[in-house]
Enzyme design. Structure first.
Site, mmCIF file in Angstrom:
data_model
loop_
_atom_site.group_PDB
_atom_site.id
_atom_site.type_symbol
_atom_site.label_atom_id
_atom_site.label_comp_id
_atom_site.label_asym_id
_atom_site.label_seq_id
_atom_site.Cartn_x
_atom_site.Cartn_y
_atom_site.Cartn_z
ATOM 1 C CD GLN A 198 0.862 -8.659 -2.472
ATOM 2 O OE1 GLN A 198 1.754 -9.203 -3.092
ATOM 3 N NE2 GLN A 198 -0.383 -8.712 -2.862
ATOM 4 C CG ASP A 244 0.013 14.322 0.406
ATOM 5 O OD1 ASP A 244 0.794 13.397 0.131
ATOM 6 O OD2 ASP A 244 -1.224 14.203 0.361
ATOM 7 C CB THR A 276 -7.162 -10.381 0.918
ATOM 8 O OG1 THR A 276 -6.410 -11.186 0.018
ATOM 9 C CG2 THR A 276 -6.322 -9.227 1.411
ATOM 10 C CG ASP A 290 -1.732 -1.253 1.368
ATOM 11 O OD1 ASP A 290 -2.239 -1.744 0.348
ATOM 12 O OD2 ASP A 290 -1.818 -1.763 2.495
ATOM 13 C CD GLU A 291 4.816 -0.443 -0.108
ATOM 14 O OE1 GLU A 291 4.028 -0.751 -1.039
ATOM 15 O OE2 GLU A 291 5.445 -1.284 0.561
ATOM 16 C CB THR A 324 1.953 -11.860 0.384
ATOM 17 O OG1 THR A 324 0.890 -12.162 -0.507
ATOM 18 C CG2 THR A 324 3.231 -11.609 -0.389
ATOM 19 N N GLY A 341 -4.560 -4.221 -4.351
ATOM 20 C CA GLY A 341 -5.470 -3.274 -4.970
ATOM 21 C C GLY A 341 -4.720 -1.985 -5.206
ATOM 22 C CG HIS A 342 -1.588 -1.713 -7.533
ATOM 23 N ND1 HIS A 342 -0.507 -1.983 -8.329
ATOM 24 C CD2 HIS A 342 -1.428 -2.464 -6.428
ATOM 25 C CE1 HIS A 342 0.256 -2.877 -7.729
ATOM 26 N NE2 HIS A 342 -0.284 -3.184 -6.589
ATOM 27 C CB THR A 343 -5.964 3.347 -5.169
ATOM 28 O OG1 THR A 343 -6.199 2.276 -4.266
ATOM 29 C CG2 THR A 343 -7.189 4.234 -5.272
ATOM 30 C CE LYS A 392 -1.601 7.861 1.348
ATOM 31 N NZ LYS A 392 -2.511 6.729 1.572
ATOM 32 C CE LYS A 418 3.055 -2.243 -4.361
ATOM 33 N NZ LYS A 418 2.541 -1.895 -3.031
#
Ligand code: GDP
Length: 394
Positions: free
Chosen positions: A212, A321, A127, A14-15, A227, A41-43, A319, A17
């Site tokens: 991951q 910010d 998950t 969740d970095e 994982t 899950g890449h947002t 992040k 990527k």
């Protein structure tokens, strides 16, 4: 000549990527996923709309870029079907640009079923997407790879594997195979399936996209809270069948703080006001599970390890910010996991403050690698490059 740059997570996933890949993808002919499954899950933000990609590489929003789901991946045909339909609804025609390594393995409904009938995943905090059982079958040499869908008795193979697992848990009702699963298989039959090493040798500029993070690697991570695949540089070589000489830049992605989903050690974890600040401003909720992420300070001891074992050439920081407005920030510089030693640095109000620059210099000195990219927000345009990686100047 094949040149592969790599984007790897250096923490517990969740970095950001996906965001980093999206920001630089248009420099490459191919973006390739090399490990993991739909747990990642890449947002991304596409034209202001939030999109979460689980199986499709994050290069898909660049019309010139081809996307490879590599051999190291475990692929759920139902998830892929849903994802491609979602991309179509956004006006894209993704099928023509998606290629699948024929040695990637299939996640079958029986693998998801196994997560519910066997208690093993509970304490790890998996998950429940069938990823662990699919990798377990792969290593037990009874799994089904993507190429198997071409075989005349594919359906019989699916049934045989299902029956094998059902016999292990006879008290549970049998696995259901929905129409969607077979639609997913039909979709895979229509997509281009490739021998990864041959296909990649047609290109010179490839970006490998990790899922991951290093601390979740099956060997190098905080076992057993890890994982099922190699999230480190090793996974690129095996998952894409590329030689080590092809690897050029290794971009390590880290947040300006640390998060972790699920159980397992987390030396810099914090609770209280600052943790809540990070959770709410950083929207630290899992994109696949919706679970609130555990939060803590930046852990330079863990990062030093991740930089070292991956041979990271430069860092992408995300992040920072989220920390804007905190009077001070802490970073772990030393000490054992049970008694971390921190440095306290002045906080910043904006990313142009000298104190943010000081934070960057501090990280560079401690880790011995330059901070090359800075993500300043979730969107593609929120991206600054500070220094140019060596290969671009040569
Ligand atoms: P990935 O799996 O490593 O791609 O990361 P995730 O998508 O699970 O989580 C990263 C989250 O942070 C996503 O919601 C991104 O939109 C968001 N994000 C990425 N970079 C930044 C950033 O620099 N600032 C902020 N505020 N959010 C970011």
């Amino acid at each position: 000549m094949l040149r592969v740059d790599v984007v790897l997570g250096l923490q517990w996933g969740d970095e950001g990527k996906g965001k980093v890949v999206d920001a630089i993808a248009d420099r490459y002919a191919v973006v390739a996923r090399f490990q993991g499954g739909p747990n990642a899950g890449h947002t991304l933000y596409h034209k202001g709309q939030k999109v979460v990609l689980h199986q499709v590489p994050s290069g898909i929003f660049h019309p010139e870029v081809l996307c490879l789901i590599g051999d190291g991946v475990v692929l759920d045909p139902e998830v892929l079907l849903e994802e491609i339909e979602g991309l179509r609804r956004l006006g894209l025609s993704p099928e023509a640009r998606i290629f699948i390594g024929e040695r990637a393995h299939l996640i079958l409904p029986v693998h998801r079923w196994l997560e519910n009938v066997s208690p093993e995943g509970e304490k790890i905090g998996t998950t429940k997407r069938g990823i662990g059982p699919a990798y377990a079958d792969r290593y037990a040499r009874r799994g089904l790879c993507v190429k198997a869908i071409e075989e005349a008795d594919f359906e019989r193979q699916v049934k045989a594997l299902t029956a094998y697992h059902e016999a292990r848990f006879p008290k549970h009702s049998p696995v259901k195979y929905s129409d969607t699963f077979w639609e997913g298989i039909a979709l895979l039959r229509n997509l281009k399936r490739v021998a990864t090493h041959e296909w990649l040798s047609n290109f010179s500029e490839v970006l490998a996209e990790g899922s991951q993070g290093t601390m979740l690697d099956i060997f190098a991570g905080t076992y057993p809270y890890v994982t099922s695949s190699h999230t480190t540089i090793a996974g690129v070589l095996s998952g894409l069948s590329v030689p080590p000489q092809a690897i050029r830049e290794i971009y390590g992605v880290t947040k300006a703080y640390t998060t972790r989903v699920g159980e397992g050690p987390f030396p810099t974890e914090i609770e209280g006001e600052v943790a809540e600040w990070l959770q709410s401003r950083g929207q630290e909720r899992g994109s696949t599970t919706g679970r609130l992420r555990r939060c803590g300070w930046l852990d330079l001891v863990a990062l030093r390890y991740a930089v070292k074992i991956n041979g990271v050439t430069c860092l992408a920081l995300t992040k920072a910010d989220v920390l804007c407005g905190l009077p001070e920030v802490k970073v772990r510089i030393d000490g054992p996991d049970t008694a971390p030693v921190y440095s306290t640095l002045p906080g910043w109000h904006s990313l142009t403050d000298p104190s943010f620059n000081h934070f960057l210099q501090f990280i560079e000195q401690e880790l011995g690698v330059p901070v090359w990219g800075i993500s300043t927000g979730p969107e593609r345009r929120d991206w600054i490059e500070r220094s140019i990686p060596a290969h671009k100047t040569s």
